[in-house]
Design a protein around this motif. Structure first.
Motif: not given
Ligand code: SF4
Ligand SMILES: Cc1ncc(C[n+]2csc(CCOP(=O)(O)OP(=O)(O)O)c2C)c(N)n1
Length: 286
Positions: A19-28, A55-57, A125-127, A129-131, A204-209
């Motif tokens: 649940r920690i990952w944002c929707s659309g994040c590619s970590d999943g 980190g998120c990953a 590699n989401n370019f 520091y997302g977390m 993909i880190c839509p939220e931060q990148y």
């Molecule tokens: S901040 Fe970016 S890397 Fe972290 S969970 Fe959200 S989308 Fe994924």
């Protein structure tokens, strides 16, 4: 709905949902492909250890139903190396982010690869520091806008494939989150490899990148990868170009060289044998 079970559910730690990952994040996506790879190889979950840093990953290690260690920031590789040296029969996998593995943890990566310790490292590699809210890191493209680069990044990014190849990794591949089946096939190869193996998944880190580069929806970054990635058919890291306009993906290194824990055990055994012959030790166990 009882009785219905996702085919990969058996690999997920009971009670843990990602649940920690944002929707659309590619970590999943990477987690999913890792579980599929284990499933297809029929590996014994008791023989796999997953280690990650912060980190998120790095949250991936908490979701997989194997022995896992969530190390402090940047220290996933030394923990993984320690486990591998103590228990070489285990398949030790690191899953973590670009900041964790190549910024604070960069030095550990260099020396584990140089020594050819038989661990497998998957870097998402989401370019950025997302977390921690979208700071620039070692793989941020030049010109990218992040919280620490409000006027555009002026630093050159690391090319992780070329770095891994230069320091001696025996398997090196790069895929983007768009190349899901290729990610899985590379993970399968890496898991079967004796030496140090490295896979970069451009994520993909839509939220931060994405949001800060005018690609706010997950599909925007996916389309960027689809449009600008080129598959290399050559095992040649010098071809592994990586710019926002051209992301060369594929396998770049696949070689064998003596693995560290085997060399270490061999050396210890030969010393013990000699000492035993000389009557200096008995019943030594390593
Ligand atoms: S901040 Fe970016 S890397 Fe972290 S969970 Fe959200 S989308 Fe994924
Ligand atoms: C010693 C230390 N320094 C800094 C931090 C703060 N911190 C937590 S995660 C992180 C960066 C994570 O970036 P990355 O590894 O790329 O993973 P992502 O969140 O993007 O998946 C930082 C700097 C920390 N937890 N510990």
């Amino acid at each position: 709905m009882s009785g219905l079970m996702h085919p990969l559910e058996k690999f997920v730690r009971p009670g843990m949902e990602s649940r920690i990952w944002c929707s659309g994040c590619s970590d999943g996506i990477v987690l999913n492909e890792f579980l599929r790879a284990i499933d297809e190889l029929g590996l014994d979950m008791n023989k796999i250890v997953v280690v990650s840093g912060i980190g998120c990953a790095g949250r991936a290690s908490g979701y997989i139903n194997v022995d896992a260690f969530h190390a402090t920031h940047g220290r996933a590789i030394p923990v993984a190396v320690g486990i591998k040296v103590a228990k070489p029969e285990l398949n030790v996998v690191v899953i973590s982010g670009d900041g964790d593995l190549f910024s604070i943890g960069g030095n550990h990566f260099l020396h584990a690869a140089r020594r050819n310790v038989g661990i497998k490292v998957i870097c998402i590699n989401n370019f950025n520091y997302g977390m921690t809210g979208g700071q620039a890191g070692p793989t941020t493209p030049m010109g990218a806008f992040l919280t620490t680069t409000p006027y555009g990044n002026i630093e050159s990014p690391l090319n992780l494939v070329q770095l891994a190849a230069a320091v001696g990794a025996t398997y090196v591949a790069r895929w983007t989150a768009f190349h899901v089946r290729r990610i899985k096939e590379s993970i399968k190869k890496a898991l079967a490899k004796k030496g140090f193996a490295f896979i970069e998944v451009v994520g993909i880190c839509p939220e931060q990148y994405g949001r800060r580069q005018k690609m706010p929806r997950p599909i925007d970054m996916m389309m960027w990868f689809k449009k600008n990635s080129v598959i290399s058919r050559e095992l040649d890291p010098s071809k592994a170009e990586f710019t926002p306009e051209k992301i060369v993906v594929g396998e770049f290194v696949d070689v064998e060289r003596p693995e560290y824990t085997e060399l270490m055990r061999g050396q210890i055994n030969s010393i013990i044998e000699r000492l035993e012959k000389e009557g200096k030790v008995s019943d030594v166990e390593i």
